[in-house]
Design a protein around this motif. Structure first.
Motif, short mmCIF file in Angstrom:
data_model
loop_
_atom_site.label_atom_id
_atom_site.label_comp_id
_atom_site.label_asym_id
_atom_site.label_seq_id
_atom_site.Cartn_x
_atom_site.Cartn_y
_atom_site.Cartn_z
N ASP A 8 0.83 -1.21 0.00
CA ASP A 8 0.00 0.00 0.00
C ASP A 8 0.86 1.26 0.00
OD1 ASP A 8 -2.24 -1.61 0.02
OD2 ASP A 8 -2.59 -1.41 2.18
N LYS A 9 1.89 1.25 0.83
CA LYS A 9 2.80 2.39 0.91
C LYS A 9 3.54 2.59 -0.42
CE LYS A 9 5.99 4.04 4.44
NZ LYS A 9 6.80 3.65 5.58
N GLU A 12 1.02 3.88 -3.14
CA GLU A 12 0.66 5.26 -2.83
C GLU A 12 1.80 6.21 -3.20
OE1 GLU A 12 -0.01 7.79 1.24
OE2 GLU A 12 -0.82 5.76 1.16
N ASN A 15 2.15 6.47 -7.04
CA ASN A 15 1.11 7.31 -7.65
C ASN A 15 1.34 8.80 -7.42
OD1 ASN A 15 -0.69 5.64 -9.13
ND2 ASN A 15 -1.44 4.81 -7.20
N THR A 16 2.15 9.18 -6.42
CA THR A 16 2.43 10.60 -6.19
C THR A 16 3.52 11.13 -7.12
OG1 THR A 16 4.01 10.10 -4.45
CG2 THR A 16 1.74 10.50 -3.76
#
Length: 112
Positions: A8-9, A12, A15-16
């Motif tokens: 998840d990290k 995330e 995607n940034t």
């Protein structure tokens, strides 16, 4: 250690990144794949994947492996996995830096 939190990290953070339009991961037949939409060259995408992996693994004893699979237009597919490195279980006699004989063994210390 829960690898779902690491994934998840990782996603995330990926995607940034400004060159990544969208990134997601799917597990197919037990093998994790990441699907990355981007117009950037694959070398830049791989650098972004390495940076996001490093961010997700920070403070943990993990390694990662990324293998290019295929791409279509702006969709790139990579086989990506996080794994715990294996430690040596015996001495091979080559006087390695990480020799099992050089590590303190709590079992021996208790029985002395």
């Amino acid at each position: 250690m829960d690898l779902q939190l690491i994934w998840d990290k990782f996603i995330e953070n990926l995607n940034t990144n400004e060159i990544i339009l969208n990134a997601e991961w799917r597990k197919i037949a037990g093998i994790p794949f990441i699907y990355v939409q981007s117009n950037a060259p694959s070398s830049e995408i791989e650098k972004a994947i390495k940076r996001a992996s490093g961010f997700a693994m920070r403070g943990k004893q993990l390694n990662c492996e990324t293998i290019y699979v295929r791409s279509e237009q702006n969709l790139h597919v990579y086989r990506h996995r996080f794994y715990v490195p294996q430690q040596k279980m015996f001495c091979c006699g080559n006087m390695c830096e990480d020799c099992i004989r050089l590590k303190p063994n709590p079992f021996w210390e208790k029985n002395e």
